[in-house]
Design a protein around this motif. Sequence first.
Motif, mmCIF file in Angstrom:
data_model
loop_
_atom_site.group_PDB
_atom_site.id
_atom_site.type_symbol
_atom_site.label_atom_id
_atom_site.label_comp_id
_atom_site.label_asym_id
_atom_site.label_seq_id
_atom_site.Cartn_x
_atom_site.Cartn_y
_atom_site.Cartn_z
ATOM 1 N N LYS A 93 -14.214 -1.146 -6.655
ATOM 2 C CA LYS A 93 -13.447 -1.969 -5.727
ATOM 3 C C LYS A 93 -14.180 -3.286 -5.493
ATOM 4 C CE LYS A 93 -15.357 0.398 -1.653
ATOM 5 N NZ LYS A 93 -15.006 1.131 -0.415
ATOM 6 N N ARG A 94 -13.395 -4.302 -5.243
ATOM 7 C CA ARG A 94 -13.929 -5.644 -4.934
ATOM 8 C C ARG A 94 -13.133 -6.143 -3.750
ATOM 9 N NH1 ARG A 94 -12.934 -11.054 -7.247
ATOM 10 N NH2 ARG A 94 -14.818 -12.304 -6.973
ATOM 11 N N ARG A 146 -9.306 -12.672 -6.668
ATOM 12 C CA ARG A 146 -8.554 -11.428 -6.658
ATOM 13 C C ARG A 146 -9.353 -10.294 -6.015
ATOM 14 N NH1 ARG A 146 -4.099 -11.202 -10.217
ATOM 15 N NH2 ARG A 146 -3.951 -12.934 -11.685
ATOM 16 N N THR A 201 -9.669 -6.248 -5.858
ATOM 17 C CA THR A 201 -9.357 -5.237 -6.859
ATOM 18 C C THR A 201 -9.769 -3.850 -6.397
ATOM 19 O OG1 THR A 201 -9.745 -6.865 -8.625
ATOM 20 C CG2 THR A 201 -9.664 -4.556 -9.280
ATOM 21 N N LYS A 227 -9.731 0.044 -8.287
ATOM 22 C CA LYS A 227 -9.407 0.859 -9.457
ATOM 23 C C LYS A 227 -9.723 2.313 -9.157
ATOM 24 C CE LYS A 227 -10.449 -2.735 -12.903
ATOM 25 N NZ LYS A 227 -11.227 -3.050 -14.127
ATOM 26 N N ASP A 264 0.185 -4.954 -3.433
ATOM 27 C CA ASP A 264 0.278 -4.731 -4.872
ATOM 28 C C ASP A 264 0.616 -3.272 -5.125
ATOM 29 O OD1 ASP A 264 0.228 -5.593 -7.558
ATOM 30 O OD2 ASP A 264 -1.760 -4.718 -7.835
ATOM 31 N N THR A 269 -4.820 0.448 -11.548
ATOM 32 C CA THR A 269 -5.555 -0.764 -11.198
ATOM 33 C C THR A 269 -4.686 -1.581 -10.259
ATOM 34 O OG1 THR A 269 -6.736 -0.848 -13.308
ATOM 35 C CG2 THR A 269 -6.639 -2.885 -12.028
ATOM 36 N N ARG A 329 -4.580 -5.077 -7.919
ATOM 37 C CA ARG A 329 -5.269 -6.358 -7.709
ATOM 38 C C ARG A 329 -4.307 -7.354 -7.084
ATOM 39 N NH1 ARG A 329 -5.431 -6.194 -13.533
ATOM 40 N NH2 ARG A 329 -7.674 -5.867 -13.393
ATOM 41 N N LYS A 330 -4.893 -8.230 -6.293
ATOM 42 C CA LYS A 330 -4.079 -9.246 -5.618
ATOM 43 C C LYS A 330 -4.912 -10.500 -5.414
ATOM 44 C CE LYS A 330 -0.682 -10.981 -3.118
ATOM 45 N NZ LYS A 330 0.606 -11.367 -3.711
#
Length: 206
Positions: A39-40, A48, A50, A52, A76, A87, A89-90
């Motif tokens: 994760k980010r 973005r 993210t 996963k 998302d 996955t 992401r935004k």
Amino acid sequence: MPRSTLRCALLSASALCLTAAAAPAVADAAPKQVGVSAKRLNVQVGSRATVKGRVAQAPATVKLQVQRGHRWLTIDRDRTDARGRFTLRKRLKQAASARVRVTTSTGFKRTVGRLNVYRNAHASWYGPGLFGNPLGCGGTLQYGSVGVANKHLPCGTKVTLRHRGRVLRVPVIDRGPYVGGREYDLTAATARKLRFTGHGPIQATR
């Protein structure tokens, strides 16, 4: 006869058995049903976020949601592959800070942390010589007071700050700064925790 059915028959208490059969809590099962591998969530404006992972029950639709007050807003969604992987992401265009979770069409939810979208702001800090003075939002400034001064945000508003790899979420407790071009005045305690000195750029979610 299934083992659970046999157990209910032996106990002769169907209501209790039904309760026991329904006992596996979604909260307990969620980490097993919704795995997060990466994760980010601390990003700059324009970048973005993210998340996963993998869902145990596939295929499924997976949503990434952020909390807005008492509501959850989907930002998302993704359809898992044959192995349950997803996955999300935004790209975020505005500074913000909010709880974030993953939900599945199979009924599971998992909170994955706080999303912090930072923008650059100019800040300074204050404290020595002013301890004991009244704060614009009530109370007095102390050596250990944690918070920031801002001219426009309502008192008590939470702001997440990041500097030199350190992250701190603090409330607005005072008014200021009154030097042109500066948006935040950090209390001495806040500055110490972030290792912020002098005045200059800092990352903020508001």
